[in-house]
Design a protein around this motif. Structure first.
Motif, PDB file in Angstrom:
ATOM      1  N   MET A   1      67.806  51.460   0.810  1.00 43.42           N
ATOM      2  CA  MET A   1      68.315  51.347   2.182  1.00 43.42           C
ATOM      3  C   MET A   1      67.469  52.194   3.124  1.00 43.42           C
ATOM      4  O   MET A   1      67.109  53.335   2.795  1.00 43.42           O
ATOM      5  N   THR A   2      67.164  51.648   4.275  1.00 39.41           N
ATOM      6  CA  THR A   2      66.381  52.370   5.276  1.00 39.41           C
ATOM      7  C   THR A   2      67.316  53.124   6.217  1.00 39.41           C
ATOM      8  O   THR A   2      68.244  52.550   6.783  1.00 39.41           O
ATOM      9  N   HIS A   3      67.058  54.414   6.388  1.00 39.12           N
ATOM     10  CA  HIS A   3      67.835  55.237   7.312  1.00 39.12           C
ATOM     11  C   HIS A   3      67.049  55.370   8.613  1.00 39.12           C
ATOM     12  O   HIS A   3      65.918  55.861   8.608  1.00 39.12           O
ATOM     13  N   LYS A   4      67.649  54.932   9.719  1.00 36.98           N
ATOM     14  CA  LYS A   4      66.959  54.922  11.006  1.00 36.98           C
ATOM     15  C   LYS A   4      67.612  55.958  11.934  1.00 36.98           C
ATOM     16  O   LYS A   4      68.782  55.814  12.294  1.00 36.98           O
ATOM     17  N   LEU A   5      66.829  56.970  12.296  1.00 36.24           N
ATOM     18  CA  LEU A   5      67.337  58.082  13.097  1.00 36.24           C
ATOM     19  C   LEU A   5      66.562  58.211  14.394  1.00 36.24           C
ATOM     20  O   LEU A   5      65.324  58.289  14.376  1.00 36.24           O
ATOM     21  N   TYR A 119      60.216  51.214   4.238  1.00 37.56           N
ATOM     22  CA  TYR A 119      60.359  52.656   4.437  1.00 37.56           C
ATOM     23  C   TYR A 119      61.756  53.131   4.027  1.00 37.56           C
ATOM     24  O   TYR A 119      62.727  52.395   4.112  1.00 37.56           O
ATOM     25  N   ASP A 120      61.809  54.405   3.622  1.00 40.52           N
ATOM     26  CA  ASP A 120      63.095  55.042   3.349  1.00 40.52           C
ATOM     27  C   ASP A 120      63.710  55.585   4.632  1.00 40.52           C
ATOM     28  O   ASP A 120      64.934  55.583   4.799  1.00 40.52           O
ATOM     29  N   TYR A 121      62.846  56.080   5.526  1.00 42.26           N
ATOM     30  CA  TYR A 121      63.304  56.634   6.804  1.00 42.26           C
ATOM     31  C   TYR A 121      62.432  56.108   7.937  1.00 42.26           C
ATOM     32  O   TYR A 121      61.204  56.065   7.819  1.00 42.26           O
ATOM     33  N   VAL A 122      63.088  55.722   9.028  1.00 41.20           N
ATOM     34  CA  VAL A 122      62.406  55.432  10.282  1.00 41.20           C
ATOM     35  C   VAL A 122      62.933  56.430  11.303  1.00 41.20           C
ATOM     36  O   VAL A 122      64.137  56.456  11.588  1.00 41.20           O
ATOM     37  N   LEU A 123      62.053  57.280  11.817  1.00 41.96           N
ATOM     38  CA  LEU A 123      62.423  58.251  12.843  1.00 41.96           C
ATOM     39  C   LEU A 123      61.831  57.807  14.166  1.00 41.96           C
ATOM     40  O   LEU A 123      60.674  57.362  14.228  1.00 41.96           O
ATOM     41  N   ILE A 124      62.613  57.927  15.232  1.00 40.89           N
ATOM     42  CA  ILE A 124      62.178  57.477  16.560  1.00 40.89           C
ATOM     43  C   ILE A 124      62.239  58.656  17.521  1.00 40.89           C
ATOM     44  O   ILE A 124      63.313  59.210  17.771  1.00 40.89           O
ATOM     45  N   ASP A 125      61.083  59.041  18.042  1.00 44.62           N
ATOM     46  CA  ASP A 125      61.020  60.134  19.010  1.00 44.62           C
ATOM     47  C   ASP A 125      61.242  59.559  20.400  1.00 44.62           C
ATOM     48  O   ASP A 125      60.409  58.813  20.923  1.00 44.62           O
ATOM     49  N   CYS A 126      62.367  59.910  21.016  1.00 47.71           N
ATOM     50  CA  CYS A 126      62.758  59.343  22.310  1.00 47.71           C
ATOM     51  C   CYS A 126      62.177  60.150  23.475  1.00 47.71           C
ATOM     52  O   CYS A 126      61.926  61.349  23.351  1.00 47.71           O
ATOM     53  N   GLU A 248      69.071  69.212   4.330  1.00 51.68           N
ATOM     54  CA  GLU A 248      70.391  68.826   4.871  1.00 51.68           C
ATOM     55  C   GLU A 248      70.433  67.348   5.228  1.00 51.68           C
ATOM     56  O   GLU A 248      71.420  66.656   4.953  1.00 51.68           O
ATOM     57  N   VAL A 249      69.373  66.856   5.857  1.00 48.93           N
ATOM     58  CA  VAL A 249      69.320  65.452   6.250  1.00 48.93           C
ATOM     59  C   VAL A 249      69.388  64.553   5.019  1.00 48.93           C
ATOM     60  O   VAL A 249      70.164  63.578   4.956  1.00 48.93           O
ATOM     61  N   VAL A 250      68.598  64.880   4.006  1.00 51.24           N
ATOM     62  CA  VAL A 250      68.573  64.070   2.783  1.00 51.24           C
ATOM     63  C   VAL A 250      69.923  64.091   2.092  1.00 51.24           C
ATOM     64  O   VAL A 250      70.423  63.062   1.614  1.00 51.24           O
ATOM     65  N   GLN A 251      70.563  65.265   2.050  1.00 55.42           N
ATOM     66  CA  GLN A 251      71.889  65.360   1.411  1.00 55.42           C
ATOM     67  C   GLN A 251      72.923  64.540   2.163  1.00 55.42           C
ATOM     68  O   GLN A 251      73.854  63.991   1.559  1.00 55.42           O
ATOM     69  N   THR A 252      72.761  64.412   3.471  1.00 53.92           N
ATOM     70  CA  THR A 252      73.704  63.631   4.279  1.00 53.92           C
ATOM     71  C   THR A 252      73.658  62.151   3.893  1.00 53.92           C
ATOM     72  O   THR A 252      74.687  61.474   3.864  1.00 53.92           O
ATOM     73  N   TYR A 253      72.465  61.666   3.583  1.00 55.69           N
ATOM     74  CA  TYR A 253      72.286  60.234   3.370  1.00 55.69           C
ATOM     75  C   TYR A 253      72.152  59.859   1.896  1.00 55.69           C
ATOM     76  O   TYR A 253      72.180  58.653   1.574  1.00 55.69           O
ATOM     77  N   GLU A 254      71.988  60.817   1.014  1.00 57.31           N
ATOM     78  CA  GLU A 254      71.743  60.434  -0.373  1.00 57.31           C
ATOM     79  C   GLU A 254      72.611  61.189  -1.315  1.00 57.31           C
ATOM     80  O   GLU A 254      73.115  61.849  -1.690  1.00 57.31           O
TER      81      GLU A 254
END
Length: 254
Positions: A1-5, A119-126, A248-254
């Motif tokens: 699953m892709t996590h999009k933040l 991807y496992d993670y997609v990060l978006i810099d706003c 912390e982020v990884v523990q939240t999602y996995e």
């Protein structure tokens, strides 16, 4: 699953881009994740910090949003192992035309859909506002990570952030969650830092990350060497803090 933040705050100077590229690099380095960083901030700081020559781009995110390029054509692999969709100030020049496109709020979501499963993670810099680019980022993300600097003005901006998220949830019918609130530019010797952190904890409760990102010169220096903080000062306080945050982020999602 892709996590999009989405990394989002309407106030500048809070460590938004710094957090975006350091979290991205750390997810690759410490957790062997496949990471795509999308730089939808026309300043292009996250792209530049990872060594991309943003003024020499043949294609960039603006071309994807204008439907003049496929997102696969724009992705650049960096030495840190992070794949980046870069931007520069030319993106800002296209904001008004892009704002007139049908379905303008979903342009980024649709573009990401073509490659997200790679991807496992997609990060978006706003960008530090609530214009069409930030709305696109929030609509493309599952959750938002909110960096807040330890200042009175940083705290004052929380109402604006919550209003923006309410707009996305209620008017655009997108149930975006808060992944976490991150205290940045924290100085344990400073009473104001402690007071602002306490206010965040009272307001957001367990959504506030345990990790606090310290105020350090090294975080400001690292981009000039096209390095993440883990490369530039691996044993420093900032590198340790960002590594803890990533855990912390990884523990939240996995």
């Amino acid at each position: 699953m892709t996590h999009k933040l989405a990394i989002f705050n309407m106030k500048g100077g809070v460590g938004k881009s710094t957090s975006a590229y350091n979290i991205s690099a750390g997810l690759v380095q410490f957790h062997q994740k496949r990471v795509l960083l999308i730089d939808i901030d026309p300043q292009g700081h996250a792209s530049a910090a990872l060594g991309i020559p943003i003024w020499q781009l043949d294609k960039q995110l603006k071309d994807v949003l204008q439907r003049q390029a496929n997102i696969r054509e724009v992705v650049i692999s960096t030495a840190s192992g992070v794949d980046v969709v870069p931007s520069n100030i030319l993106l800002a020049e296209e904001e008004i035309p892009i704002s007139g496109f049908p379905g303008r709020e979903l342009l980024l979501r649709k573009a990401i859909g073509a490659i997200a499963d790679q991807y496992d993670y997609v990060l978006i810099d706003c960008p530090p506002n609530i214009g069409v680019f930030s709305v696109n980022a929030l609509m493309a993300a599952d959750a938002v990570l909110i960096p807040v600097d330890m200042s009175y003005l940083g705290l004052l901006g929380i109402n604006g952030i919550e209003r923006a998220l309410s707009l996305v949830r209620e008017q655009l019918d997108h149930p975006i969650d808060i992944a976490g609130v991150l205290a940045t530019r924290f100085d344990a010797r400073n009473n104001l830092s402690k007071e602002v952190l306490k206010s965040l904890q009272d307001h957001f409760g367990p959504k506030v990350f345990q990790t606090r990102i310290p105020e350090t010169v090294k975080l400001r220096e690292a981009p000039s060497f096209s390095q993440s903080i883990f490369e530039y000062e691996a044993r420093g306080a900032a590198a340790k803090a960002y590594q803890d945050l990533i855990d912390e982020v990884v523990q939240t999602y996995e």
